[in-house]
Every structure is written in structure tokens, then in C-alpha cells.
Write an enzyme that holds these catalytic residues in place. Sequence first.
Site, PDB file in Angstrom:
ATOM      1  N   CYS A 140     -35.807 -11.279 -20.131  1.00  0.00           N
ATOM      2  CA  CYS A 140     -35.272  -9.988 -20.576  1.00  0.00           C
ATOM      3  C   CYS A 140     -33.849  -9.898 -20.989  1.00  0.00           C
ATOM      4  CB  CYS A 140     -35.622  -9.064 -19.215  1.00  0.00           C
ATOM      5  SG  CYS A 140     -36.982  -8.769 -18.721  1.00  0.00           S
TER       6      CYS A 140
HETATM    7  N1  LIG Z   1     -39.900 -10.960 -16.069  1.00  0.00           N
HETATM    8  C1  LIG Z   1     -39.291  -9.767 -15.949  1.00  0.00           C
HETATM    9  O1  LIG Z   1     -38.315  -9.673 -15.143  1.00  0.00           O
HETATM   10  C2  LIG Z   1     -39.652  -8.530 -16.814  1.00  0.00           C
HETATM   11  C3  LIG Z   1     -39.079  -7.392 -16.327  1.00  0.00           C
HETATM   12  C4  LIG Z   1     -39.423  -6.214 -16.990  1.00  0.00           C
HETATM   13  C5  LIG Z   1     -40.105  -6.247 -18.382  1.00  0.00           C
HETATM   14  N2  LIG Z   1     -40.390  -7.385 -18.831  1.00  0.00           N
HETATM   15  C6  LIG Z   1     -41.279  -7.650 -19.814  1.00  0.00           C
HETATM   16  O2  LIG Z   1     -42.587  -7.738 -19.577  1.00  0.00           O
HETATM   17  C7  LIG Z   1     -43.260  -8.430 -20.528  1.00  0.00           C
HETATM   18  C8  LIG Z   1     -44.086  -9.824 -19.956  1.00  0.00           C
HETATM   19  O3  LIG Z   1     -43.113 -10.441 -19.255  1.00  0.00           O
HETATM   20  P1  LIG Z   1     -43.333 -11.360 -18.122  1.00  0.00           P
HETATM   21  O4  LIG Z   1     -42.084 -11.882 -17.501  1.00  0.00           O
HETATM   22  O5  LIG Z   1     -44.444 -10.906 -17.065  1.00  0.00           O
HETATM   23  O6  LIG Z   1     -44.119 -12.701 -19.201  1.00  0.00           O
HETATM   24  P2  LIG Z   1     -44.957 -13.901 -18.359  1.00  0.00           P
HETATM   25  O7  LIG Z   1     -44.887 -14.957 -19.509  1.00  0.00           O
HETATM   26  O8  LIG Z   1     -44.588 -14.374 -17.023  1.00  0.00           O
HETATM   27  O9  LIG Z   1     -46.552 -13.375 -18.473  1.00  0.00           O
HETATM   28  C9  LIG Z   1     -46.878 -12.916 -19.432  1.00  0.00           C
HETATM   29  C10 LIG Z   1     -48.697 -13.566 -19.474  1.00  0.00           C
HETATM   30  O10 LIG Z   1     -49.270 -13.058 -20.428  1.00  0.00           O
HETATM   31  C11 LIG Z   1     -50.285 -14.006 -20.786  1.00  0.00           C
HETATM   32  N3  LIG Z   1     -50.671 -13.618 -22.284  1.00  0.00           N
HETATM   33  C12 LIG Z   1     -50.009 -13.951 -23.260  1.00  0.00           C
HETATM   34  N4  LIG Z   1     -50.671 -13.649 -24.439  1.00  0.00           N
HETATM   35  C13 LIG Z   1     -51.858 -12.903 -24.041  1.00  0.00           C
HETATM   36  C14 LIG Z   1     -52.854 -12.365 -24.680  1.00  0.00           C
HETATM   37  N5  LIG Z   1     -52.914 -12.324 -25.972  1.00  0.00           N
HETATM   38  N6  LIG Z   1     -53.951 -11.962 -23.778  1.00  0.00           N
HETATM   39  C15 LIG Z   1     -53.901 -11.972 -22.610  1.00  0.00           C
HETATM   40  N7  LIG Z   1     -52.396 -12.654 -21.826  1.00  0.00           N
HETATM   41  C16 LIG Z   1     -51.807 -13.061 -22.513  1.00  0.00           C
HETATM   42  C17 LIG Z   1     -49.637 -15.130 -20.674  1.00  0.00           C
HETATM   43  O11 LIG Z   1     -50.563 -16.342 -20.386  1.00  0.00           O
HETATM   44  C18 LIG Z   1     -48.907 -14.970 -19.187  1.00  0.00           C
HETATM   45  O12 LIG Z   1     -49.567 -15.263 -18.259  1.00  0.00           O
HETATM   46  C19 LIG Z   1     -42.300  -8.980 -21.479  1.00  0.00           C
HETATM   47  O13 LIG Z   1     -42.284  -8.142 -22.748  1.00  0.00           O
HETATM   48  C20 LIG Z   1     -41.033  -8.703 -20.896  1.00  0.00           C
HETATM   49  O14 LIG Z   1     -39.931  -8.672 -21.622  1.00  0.00           O
HETATM   50  C21 LIG Z   1     -40.264  -8.712 -18.087  1.00  0.00           C
END
Ligand SMILES: NC(=O)c1ccc[n+]([C@@H]2O[C@H](COP(=O)([O-])OP(=O)(O)OC[C@H]3O[C@@H](n4cnc5c(N)ncnc54)[C@H](O)[C@@H]3O)[C@@H](O)[C@H]2O)c1
Length: 438
Positions: free
Chosen positions: A276
Site C-alpha cells: 500500500c
Molecule cells: N495488504 C494491505 O495491507 C492492504 C490494506 C488495504 C488495502 N489494500 C488494497 O487491497 C487490494 C488487495 O490487496 P492484498 O494485499 O489483499 O493483495 P493480495 O495479493 O494479498 O491478494 C489479492 C488476491 O487476488 C487474487 N487475484 C488476482 N487477480 C484476480 C482475479 N482476476 N480474480 C480473482 N482473484 C484474483 C490473487 O491471486 C490474490 O490471492 C489492493 O488494491 C491493495 O492496495 C491492501
Amino acid sequence: MLSPSGKELKNKIANKAAKVSVIGLGYVGLPLAIEIGKAGFSVIGIDVNREKVNKINSKNSYIPDVTKEALTRLVSQKKLIATSDYKILKEIDIVSICVPTPLRKTREPDISHIIDAVSRVSQYLHQGQLIILESTTFPGTTKDIILPELEKRSLKVSKDFFLVFSPERVDPGNKKYTIRNTPKVIGGITSQCTEIAKFFYEQIVEEVILIASTQEAEMTKLLENVFRNVNIALANELALMCDRLEIDIWNVIEAAATKPFGFMPFYPGPGLGGHCIPIDPVYLSWKAKTYGFYSKFIEFAEEVNKNMPFYVVRKITDALNIHKKSINGSKILLLGVAYKENVGDVRESPALDIIEILSQKGAEVIYNDPYVPQIKIGERKWESLSLNENLLSQADCIVITTAHNDYDHKWIVENAKLIIDTRNATKNLSNKEKIIKI
Ligand SMILES: NC(=O)c1ccc[n+]([C@@H]2O[C@H](COP(=O)([O-])OP(=O)(O)OC[C@H]3O[C@@H](n4cnc5c(N)ncnc54)[C@H](O)[C@@H]3O)[C@@H](O)[C@H]2O)c1
């Protein structure tokens, strides 16, 4: 006034009969799916990663914030099922999209995961569905990119289906603030969209905050993360300045933080990490540039933060120099490669940059991290070595890159020759002669 399909969806939510799907079961999606399940809804998680899908269905958590007990309970009750098959969306009432939003190599936003997920949602879009985007992205994504894709098939927003942006604010590893007690911001395409999403989230979280539009909701999340990014950069720059002035920045921040108003402490460190804080501000500055607006704060903060791993290496060089040693040929042990304490996430972790720079300079780099068994940088792989007195005493220099609670810093310092502490983890220890802080 809600349309008939809106009223019907609200009734289903009230009776907990609405079926929910969370797309993307990572750090954000899996904890969210668990909370939705705990609130009494049936949740179908969708992820393209079959390994994650299998782990969930066999009740094995891969996210530290999701306990095996919570996952087992929901999966056993069939309240949570995971799949890679989007066809299930035909039966789903509420879809929450939590896919990643990384940067391309050119450091431009890569919203291909959102585009992919939305095109599949669009294929199965039907009357009375609520679509929520939770992934962090630049302002305008929901209205200008997702809405036209969803309206391609003659269904109309606010009448047939509902669309909102609601940023996920989860802080991995935070025991005090969880999804439940962190207010949820919602901005809908129309007030009817917002109303339905509000009603849904009220079943799951303690407080819901409404905002006028999807763009304002998208911008809210970016403001939060730009705020952290810029303030950490300020702390980092002041750390460099204090180093020159021979002042302990950590003592200064601690003293300043006693002011009960108008000050919030931010701390220096080896650089920014995670999915992030280092990335989201670039989404915003990229979007602003398309309007001819250049954000100097964001760009400068990025420059300062990106320089921190090089600064850490300089501190290591200077410290070894006192011991008449060079980086070339020294054994350097990093403690912690995760981007922050008590998590196993190495995305954008500055420790990886430090390892790369040290290796290029000829150091023998080794690491320990109780949360990260192995890492890969380019083609090279490292394994976490088990921490013992022998390992500590053999290292020419130990770098505390992540202050995991598991570490007994007193014992580490006792057995070390030289320590570079990038987290002030040795603050309360007495044998300061071995320790160099950034
Ligand atoms: N990690 C954090 O602390 C955090 C906090 C707040 C917001 N965010 C935001 O949330 C979003 C997700 O982040 P995250 O850390 O959970 O990512 P992540 O990589 O941990 O998880 C994302 C998941 O989505 C899956 N994926 C990708 N493309 C896909 C598709 N087309 N269909 C189905 N599944 C799919 C991946 O396989 C993965 O398991 C991002 O935009 C991030 O900026 C993250």
C-alpha cells in the site's frame, strides 16, 4: 427511492439471505470474507490462485490475521467456500472485489486485475446485484472504467444493479483495529447505491461513513496513504539530518510525541514496504499528471524513502570501517525481511533492497525471519537460518531490519559483534557501544 430490485436486495440483506462473493482472497479479501461469514452471510470466495482456494477449502489459513479456528468454523458450517470458477456469480447478490493493484515496471498503475475481475463480473451481472470495489485505485476507476463495463449489457446502475467504492483499511497484524471496529467509508455511483451498501456493511462493521461519490471514496483512501508516506519521508529526512548533527532522532520523536495536540509521531526506518504505502501515492500522482498536475510532495517523499536502503548500507559500511573491515567479504546477518513487524509479507520490503545492495558489494548476506522461510531476489534464493548464539556471534554485522516481537533483542545484542538498528528496537538496552542506530 429504491428500485424494486434494490428493495428486494435490502430484504435479502436484512434476512441474511443475500449470498456474498469476495473476489481476491489475499491479505484484504480473506479477512473480509471471514467477517462477512461471521456476520451470518454465506460467502463464496473466488481466487485465480488454486493453491489458495484449496487451502481455504481444506481449512488452512495462509494469512496471519485469519486464525485456523475462525476459518475451520465457517468452512465446516459451509458458510465459506472457495472456488476459481466465476460461474458461481450467477447466484450471487453482493460482490466485493479485493484484487491487487500493483505498479508496472514503468511505475504506472496496473489495474489489469481489476479489469479482469470486472469483465467476469459483467458476464454474470444480473438484476439486484451490488458490486463493491475495495481495491485501492486512482480516482475515477469505479465511475469511468467499471461502470461502463457493467452497463455494457443493458442493465442500468441504480435501477437494476448497484455500484460503490468502499476502500479496505485493514492493517495486517494490528490486534486493536480490525475490520469490525475500523469505520468503513462508502461512496456510491448514486445515493441508492450508497444506501444499499451502507445497509450491508452495517451488518458487518461497527461504523459506516458515507461520502458523496465514488471518486471521493477513492481519494479518501489515497489521502490516508499519501499522509503516511509523506510523513514517514519527513521522519526519514530528519533522521538523516540528525545523523549529521549528531542528535538522536528517536529521542527527539519520543519527546515531541508527549505534546497532547497537534503532533502525531512517525518513525524513520530502512525504507517503505508493503502493498500500500509505497504504491498507492504513485496511483494518485499518475492520475494527477494526466490532468497536468504534478505532486511535488509525493515525488519527493518517494525519492527520500527509496534512498533509505542505500543509507542503511552506508551506515553498515561506516560501522564495519571502525572495525577495520569492508562490506566485501563480511558476513552480514539481517534480522527480519518482512516489510513490518509480526507479518510475513515481503512485498516491496526494503530488506530485499538492502540484501541486493550488500550482495552486489561482495558481502555474504544471511537472514533470519520467523515469518518468512525463504526469499527470492532475481534468480537467487535465500533461506531463513535458525537463530542461535553461533549464528549471531559469527556475523561481522547484524542489521535489525524488522523488529518482530519474537526477537529477544537483549540476547541478540549480547551475542553480537556489531548491530545496525534501523527500528530503535534496542532502545532500552545498556550495552550501546556495539549498537549504531539510524
Ligand atoms: N495488504 C494491505 O495491507 C492492504 C490494506 C488495504 C488495502 N489494500 C488494497 O487491497 C487490494 C488487495 O490487496 P492484498 O494485499 O489483499 O493483495 P493480495 O495479493 O494479498 O491478494 C489479492 C488476491 O487476488 C487474487 N487475484 C488476482 N487477480 C484476480 C482475479 N482476476 N480474480 C480473482 N482473484 C484474483 C490473487 O491471486 C490474490 O490471492 C489492493 O488494491 C491493495 O492496495 C491492501
